[in-house]
Design a protein around this motif. Structure first.
Motif, PDB file in Angstrom:
ATOM      1  N   UNK A 110       4.475  -7.727   6.151  1.00 27.06           N
ATOM      2  CA  UNK A 110       3.209  -7.786   5.296  1.00 27.06           C
ATOM      3  C   UNK A 110       2.001  -7.298   5.749  1.00 27.06           C
ATOM      4  N   UNK A 111       1.877  -7.615   7.149  1.00 36.16           N
ATOM      5  CA  UNK A 111       0.533  -6.957   7.705  1.00 36.16           C
ATOM      6  C   UNK A 111       0.766  -5.438   7.935  1.00 36.16           C
ATOM      7  N   UNK A 112       1.714  -4.832   8.014  1.00 33.01           N
ATOM      8  CA  UNK A 112       1.861  -3.582   8.264  1.00 33.01           C
ATOM      9  C   UNK A 112       2.354  -2.565   7.198  1.00 33.01           C
ATOM     10  N   UNK A 113       2.240  -1.242   7.533  1.00 36.11           N
ATOM     11  CA  UNK A 113       2.308  -0.274   6.511  1.00 36.11           C
ATOM     12  C   UNK A 113       3.574  -0.079   6.174  1.00 36.11           C
ATOM     13  N   UNK A 114       4.669  -1.063   6.538  1.00 41.59           N
ATOM     14  CA  UNK A 114       6.276  -1.097   6.151  1.00 41.59           C
ATOM     15  C   UNK A 114       6.157  -1.756   4.888  1.00 41.59           C
ATOM     16  N   UNK A 115       5.063  -2.316   4.443  1.00 39.84           N
ATOM     17  CA  UNK A 115       4.913  -3.264   3.195  1.00 39.84           C
ATOM     18  C   UNK A 115       4.075  -2.352   2.336  1.00 39.84           C
ATOM     19  N   UNK A 116       3.946  -1.071   2.387  1.00 41.79           N
ATOM     20  CA  UNK A 116       2.922  -0.487   1.550  1.00 41.79           C
ATOM     21  C   UNK A 116       3.201  -0.370  -0.007  1.00 41.79           C
ATOM     22  N   UNK A 117       4.308  -0.519  -0.511  1.00 40.88           N
ATOM     23  CA  UNK A 117       4.905  -0.610  -2.014  1.00 40.88           C
ATOM     24  C   UNK A 117       5.220  -2.030  -2.355  1.00 40.88           C
ATOM     25  N   UNK A 118       4.967  -3.009  -1.666  1.00 37.88           N
ATOM     26  CA  UNK A 118       5.361  -4.468  -1.713  1.00 37.88           C
ATOM     27  C   UNK A 118       3.978  -4.972  -1.961  1.00 37.88           C
ATOM     28  N   UNK A 119       3.985  -5.756  -3.012  1.00 40.10           N
ATOM     29  CA  UNK A 119       2.636  -6.492  -3.534  1.00 40.10           C
ATOM     30  C   UNK A 119       3.081  -7.602  -4.424  1.00 40.10           C
TER      31      UNK A 119
END
Length: 255
Positions: A233-242
């Motif tokens: 959640x802190x990284x760009x791995x979750x850029x399309x997760x919200x």
């Protein structure tokens, strides 16, 4: 391919960082290269952690803050920007619990839990959000609970469950509102992990039986088992997760 989980030169604020999960979260972020601002009321504990964190080669700023004091929240945000230049990550971790039957709970006990576990998360997110909106970038991670979605017997956690249910909807609402402003807002929902707040319960034989009944894995969480979700959640791995609550509970909420 670049490392999606790299946090080098990112700036993270972690609330409730003087013990338990807050310490674990701080270390996990620092190990990924993030500079960290650690926040809690017990400054002596923060200074001890600061000495550990700086061994990872990152910057660490310790600030005493009562999360129920909005002026102190604003001061943390101001000091962070003045010292670190930006805020990329907020881990809204501060929380308390009161195990009291609903009919016997005092007004003070109720408001203390709701204010600490829910209202303070909003106020911290609001102030940090102002900075993130200007940056058009930010990662807010609220710490919910399995009790964001389920209650439990025979414990008496009405205030706690209510506050953590509110965390889930706060997460969804802020995620929707800030989705086009470069900010993701997600939540982690731990089951029972060792901390000052839970250790007495985890060590209790009756509570061990409850865990064995309700948790398919039959055990409490272990140190480090929340780190993967946090870094995602802190990284760009979750850029399309919200707007998501990721419950980490050994299968507790699956049944």
């Amino acid at each position: 391919m670049s490392n999606l989980f790299d946090l080098n030169n990112k700036v993270a604020i972690v609330t409730g960082a003087s013990s338990g999960l807050g310490v674990q979260f701080t270390k996990a972020l620092a190990k990924q290269g993030a500079n960290v601002v650690i926040v809690a009321r017990r400054i002596e504990k923060l200074n001890e952690l600061k000495s550990e964190i700086e061994k990872y080669g990152v910057k660490c700023l310790a600030i005493r803050c009562d999360v129920n004091n909005n002026d102190e929240i604003k001061s943390v945000v101001e000091q962070t920007v003045n010292t670190m230049g930006r805020i990329d990550i907020l881990v809204n971790n501060a929380g308390i619990a009161v195990n009291v039957q609903a009919e016997g709970q005092t007004d003070e006990q109720w408001y203390n839990v709701i204010n600490t576990n829910l209202s303070s998360l909003y106020f911290f997110a609001r102030e940090v959000g102002k900075v993130m909106i200007k940056q058009h970038y930010g990662k807010i991670i609220n710490i919910g609970s399995i009790h964001s979605t389920v209650a439990m017997k025979p414990t008496f956690l009405t205030a706690y469950c209510s506050s953590k249910g509110g965390v889930q909807m706060l997460t969804k609402s802020l995620a929707v509102e800030w989705a086009k402003k470069g900010i993701t807002v997600n939540a982690i929902g731990p089951a029972y992990f060792p901390s000052e707040m839970t250790q007495h319960a985890i060590n209790n034989e009756e509570f061990k039986a409850i865990i064995d009944t309700y948790c398919p894995m039959g055990r409490a969480g272990k140190e480090g088992e929340l780190n993967g979700a946090l870094i995602y959640f802190a990284s760009d791995a979750s850029s399309y997760t919200t707007g998501q609550l990721l419950t980490i509970d050994g299968g507790w909420t699956a049944i």
